[in-house]
Design an enzyme around this catalytic site. Structure first.
Site, PDB file in Angstrom:
ATOM      1  N   HIS A  83      -3.395  -0.133   8.851  1.00 36.63           N
ATOM      2  CA  HIS A  83      -3.908  -0.841  10.030  1.00 36.63           C
ATOM      3  C   HIS A  83      -5.036  -1.803   9.670  1.00 36.63           C
ATOM      4  O   HIS A  83      -5.357  -2.693  10.457  1.00 36.63           O
ATOM      5  CB  HIS A  83      -4.272   0.129  11.174  1.00 36.63           C
ATOM      6  CG  HIS A  83      -5.595   0.807  11.068  1.00 36.63           C
ATOM      7  ND1 HIS A  83      -5.747   2.088  10.585  1.00 36.63           N
ATOM      8  CD2 HIS A  83      -6.834   0.400  11.413  1.00 36.63           C
ATOM      9  CE1 HIS A  83      -7.020   2.434  10.638  1.00 36.63           C
ATOM     10  NE2 HIS A  83      -7.703   1.427  11.131  1.00 36.63           N
ATOM     11  N   ASP A 203      -0.914   5.895   6.622  1.00 38.75           N
ATOM     12  CA  ASP A 203      -1.708   4.709   6.963  1.00 38.75           C
ATOM     13  C   ASP A 203      -2.391   4.103   5.725  1.00 38.75           C
ATOM     14  O   ASP A 203      -3.596   4.203   5.555  1.00 38.75           O
ATOM     15  CB  ASP A 203      -2.749   5.089   8.028  1.00 38.75           C
ATOM     16  CG  ASP A 203      -3.301   3.876   8.753  1.00 38.75           C
ATOM     17  OD1 ASP A 203      -3.117   2.742   8.256  1.00 38.75           O
ATOM     18  OD2 ASP A 203      -3.932   4.054   9.820  1.00 38.75           O
ATOM     19  N   SER A 612     -12.464   3.238   8.399  1.00 43.07           N
ATOM     20  CA  SER A 612     -11.042   3.160   8.087  1.00 43.07           C
ATOM     21  C   SER A 612     -10.863   2.593   6.697  1.00 43.07           C
ATOM     22  O   SER A 612     -11.476   1.583   6.355  1.00 43.07           O
ATOM     23  CB  SER A 612     -10.325   2.261   9.088  1.00 43.07           C
ATOM     24  OG  SER A 612      -9.982   3.007  10.206  1.00 43.07           O
TER      25      SER A 612
HETATM   26  N1  ARG Z   1      -7.818   4.943  15.830  1.00 41.56           N
HETATM   27  C1  ARG Z   1      -7.905   4.270  14.566  1.00 41.56           C
HETATM   28  C2  ARG Z   1      -9.086   3.302  14.586  1.00 41.56           C
HETATM   29  O1  ARG Z   1      -9.933   3.408  15.381  1.00 41.56           O
HETATM   30  C3  ARG Z   1      -6.617   3.617  14.189  1.00 41.56           C
HETATM   31  C4  ARG Z   1      -6.234   2.410  14.987  1.00 41.56           C
HETATM   32  C5  ARG Z   1      -4.976   1.745  14.552  1.00 41.56           C
HETATM   33  N2  ARG Z   1      -3.785   2.483  14.932  1.00 41.56           N
HETATM   34  C6  ARG Z   1      -3.150   2.391  16.144  1.00 41.56           C
HETATM   35  N3  ARG Z   1      -2.111   3.140  16.391  1.00 41.56           N
HETATM   36  N4  ARG Z   1      -3.540   1.568  17.084  1.00 41.56           N
HETATM   37  O2  ARG Z   1      -9.118   2.177  14.214  1.00 41.56           O
HETATM   38  N1  GLU Z   2      -9.633   3.852  12.808  1.00 45.91           N
HETATM   39  C1  GLU Z   2     -11.032   3.593  12.734  1.00 45.91           C
HETATM   40  C2  GLU Z   2     -11.340   2.315  11.971  1.00 45.91           C
HETATM   41  O1  GLU Z   2     -10.577   1.389  11.999  1.00 45.91           O
HETATM   42  C3  GLU Z   2     -11.703   4.778  12.157  1.00 45.91           C
HETATM   43  C4  GLU Z   2     -11.667   5.811  13.178  1.00 45.91           C
HETATM   44  C5  GLU Z   2     -13.032   6.129  13.694  1.00 45.91           C
HETATM   45  O2  GLU Z   2     -13.529   5.447  14.587  1.00 45.91           O
HETATM   46  O3  GLU Z   2     -13.558   7.098  13.150  1.00 45.91           O
HETATM   47  O4  GLU Z   2     -12.382   2.157  11.373  1.00 45.91           O
END
Ligand code: ARG
Ligand code: GLU
Length: 676
Positions: A83, A203, A612
């Site tokens: 991502h 991921d 991330s």
């Molecule tokens: N929750 C993660 C973050 O905050 C992953 C986001 C990307 N993945 C998704 N399915 N939208 O960035």
């Molecule tokens: N998916 C998040 C990012 O893009 C990390 C998840 C979080 O917020 O801990 O940095």
């Protein structure tokens, strides 16, 4: 005696668990190293960060504009999340070679694809410059040496301005895509599983950084050579189990652990509920359109993901704050503080000043957030503005402006505009409602629906052809342009409400006071997108009464979710075949009695957005995973960290290797890695 022993045991358990909170500055990690070593870390503070010799920090980079990455070979090979690479992969994709859907595997250096606009930063050094700032040196003077050396530099505030640190970076811009799994692995579970454990997402994506012959940053050139990092991470293939030490090294962007109850109340009871409700409406509109039309599903996939990500996080955050009673706890803490401060002239009236400042700032900050979630989200208005600017520069609109419309559907956008303008009306205090908006609505139909229809029926920005045919003057007075101007917010917004200068000035004193008063508390500066170390251990947790969540997920879980009819769960056939034949090669192992491949794990590290792509490192300093998420009920850790429930989610490095090897057929990449 028994009671005493129990008390001691409890006390130690508590202290032990507590310490998983914290995002520590690498240059000051010496203050934590004993605790880290007690928990299983085998190396020294110098191994983590050093200015005199190569250290782990040289293997960690700030990737793009919001993620972390890590070097895994002496040839500049870099790992991050899928991502995080998503935007770059999307830019390189086209209908005839759709790397998002099908994945991408460079089979040689020649096949690697340059990613225009992507950069990678390495921290050269960081330095506490508080004394120099206090002595009157300007930021420019302080940064000068680093800039003269050819680096870029920034000065960041810690503890709301009580300390200043200089960060010196080396920025690489020749970054090439090496590999990406198909989205059905890299984004497996999609938004359905996002922020959720158990999780089964592969991921990860792989890049390579190139440098000039001197190993220094250079603009893209065929002559460039793979960058030779001073340090890369060795990879452990031994696997993880509950209780193992874990360390996260990366760039968390934003936490606010020291804010007073006023700020928490605003987040949990005003800001999050407003933003969640407004986004729910937008998501419903987009989802409905996506179900009707497969083309729209693709066009709006990334937008939907972007809107849903924070939307889901905020819900977990509001719930977590409620569950922990953070507001009440903070109020009680403030009461104790006030009692201590009462006879100290410098601090006695501090909380009153803070409450008063919040009362002023909250009003406009809320409006800034409301604008950002409503009028400012209308794509037609943003496009009208871009086109208007372009019309001032070009006689004929260049073809590449067609790009604006690739992921755009005017009917969906029209429906979204109606929803957000009605949402704006609902959430905007009457006295703050912009007179210009009222006038426009009055002039064009009298209702939001009629006004929006008028805009969409008459704007020149609804298609490339119309925009190309419009004159400068027409674009200037375009109805979408006028709406764009109405939603221009006249104040600067900050990272959080508490960072608005009117409030922040009091926090400078408050932080100083807290550190004098609360001697037991282990202080670390809030995350601000500077390099940090967090440590903890692999651990399951009690999700709900009687419902314990294991810390490790496996390929079997992917197969259980697999469903060709559900987009988020439709895995590539090759994975089904490998599973059917149990053909795991060296990556197979017994997990809870089953022969399978490990996929992901959770641990107690204190992480946030920006983490991330961060390396998850074991006690020996080896890479065991790549961090990519938190569980949604633990997202309140940006405000209060609860060691019993807060868990970060990482993809197991062995799943990454398995996918490279067995799915991608790019096993040659493993040869340049240091597998242990
Ligand atoms: N929750 C993660 C973050 O905050 C992953 C986001 C990307 N993945 C998704 N399915 N939208 O960035
Ligand atoms: N998916 C998040 C990012 O893009 C990390 C998840 C979080 O917020 O801990 O940095």
């Amino acid at each position: 005696m028994k009671k005493l022993i129990l008390a001691i045991v409890l006390c130690f358990t508590f202290a032990g668990v507590r310490a998983d909170e914290g995002m520590w500055l690498p240059s000051l990690i010496g203050s934590r190293i004993n605790d880290m070593r007690q928990k299983g870390f085998k190396l020294s503070a110098e191994d983590i960060y050093s200015v005199n010799k190569a250290s782990m920090k040289d293997a960690v980079v700030l990737f793009g504009s919001g993620c972390t990455g890590e070097y895994v070979s002496d040839q500049g090979l870099l790992l991050t999340n899928h991502h995080c690479g998503y935007g770059a992969i999307q830019k390189l994709s086209a209908v005839e070679h759709d790397y998002l859907t099908d994945g991408f595997w460079a089979m040689s250096r020649e096949e690697e694809l340059p990613c225009e606009g992507l950069s990678v930063r390495r921290l050269v050094r960081m330095e506490d410059v508080t004394a120099r700032v206090a002595a009157g040196e300007s930021f420019d003077e302080i940064k000068k040496q680093a800039i003269d050396e050819g680096y870029s530099a920034s000065i960041e505030q810690m503890y709301y301005g009580n300390q200043q640190f200089l960060f010196v970076y080396e920025i690489f811009t020749d970054v090439r895509l090496v590999a990406a799994p198909p989205s059905s692995i890299g984004k497996f579970g999609g938004d359905t599983d996002n922020w959720i454990w158990p999780r089964h997402t592969g991921d990860f994506s792989i890049f390579r950084v190139y440098a000039g012959k001197d190993n220094k940053p250079a603009k893209y050139s065929k002559e460039n050579q793979p960058y030779r990092p001073a340090r890369h991470l060795r990879i452990s293939t031994k696997g993880v189990k509950e209780g193992d030490f874990t360390m996260i090294y990366g760039y968390p962007a934003n936490t606010q652990e020291y804010v007073i109850s006023d700020a928490v109340e605003y987040v949990a009871e005003v800001s999050n509920p407003m933003k969640i409700a407004l986004r729910t409406e937008r998501l419903d509109i987009i989802s409905a359109a996506q179900e009707q039309d497969p083309a729209i599903r693709i066009q709006y996939a990334a937008k939907h993901a972007g809107i849903a990500n924070a939307w889901k996080k905020w819900q977990g955050e509001a719930l977590g704050i409620k569950r922990l009673g953070t507001i009440e706890k903070k109020r009680a803490y403030e009461k104790e503080f006030a009692a201590w401060a009462a006879d100290k002239p410098e601090y006695a009236h501090l909380l009153d000043s803070m409450h008063a400042a919040y009362n002023v700032v909250r009003e406009w900050y809320y409006m800034g957030e409301l604008y950002a979630e409503t009028g400012k989200t209308i794509e037609l208005c943003a496009m009208a503005n871009v086109l208007h600017t372009a019309k001032m520069r070009y006689d004929n609109l260049p073809e590449n402006f067609k790009k604006l419309y690739v992921s755009y559907n005017v009917d969906v956008d029209r429906a979204l505009a109606k929803a957000v303008l009605k949402g704006f009306e609902r959430y905007c205090p009457a006295e703050k409602y912009p007179a210009a908006l009222r006038a426009e609505i009055g002039k064009y139909g009298g209702t939001v629906d009629a006004y929006v229809d008028y805009i969409y029926d008459n704007s020149h920005a609804t298609s490339f052809e119309k925009a190309a045919a419009a004159t400068k003057e027409q674009m200037e007075t375009d109805p979408a342009m006028r709406l764009f101007e109405i939603f221009t917010f006249d104040k600067k917004m900050y990272r959080n409400m508490s960072n608005a200068p009117e409030v922040e000035r009091w926090y400078r004193t408050f932080m100083k006071a807290l550190r004098e008063w609360d001697k037991e508390r282990a202080f670390y500066p809030d995350a601000n997108f500077t390099l940090r170390v967090a440590y903890g251990s692999v651990a399951g947790y009690e999700y709900a009464d009687g419902e314990y969540h294991n810390p490790v997920s496996t390929l079997d879980g992917i197969i259980e979710k697999d469903n060709p009819n559900i987009y988020d769960y439709n895995i590539p056939q090759v994975l089904r075949d490998i599973y059917a034949a149990k053909d795991y090669g060296r990556w197979g192992e017994k997990v809870n009695g089953r022969y399978t491949v490990p996929v992901a794990f959770i641990a107690t590290n204190h992480t946030s957005g920006g983490n991330s792509g961060s390396p998850v490192i074991n006690g020996k300093g080896e890479l065991i995973g790549i961090n990519f998420d938190r569980t949604w009920r633990s997202t309140m850790s940006d405000i209060e960290f609860d060691p019993s429930i807060c868990r970060n989610i990482s993809v197991d490095i062995r799943f990454v290797l398995f996918v490279i090897d067995r799915v991608g057929g790019a096993g040659y990449l493993l040869e340049e890695m240091d597998l242990r």
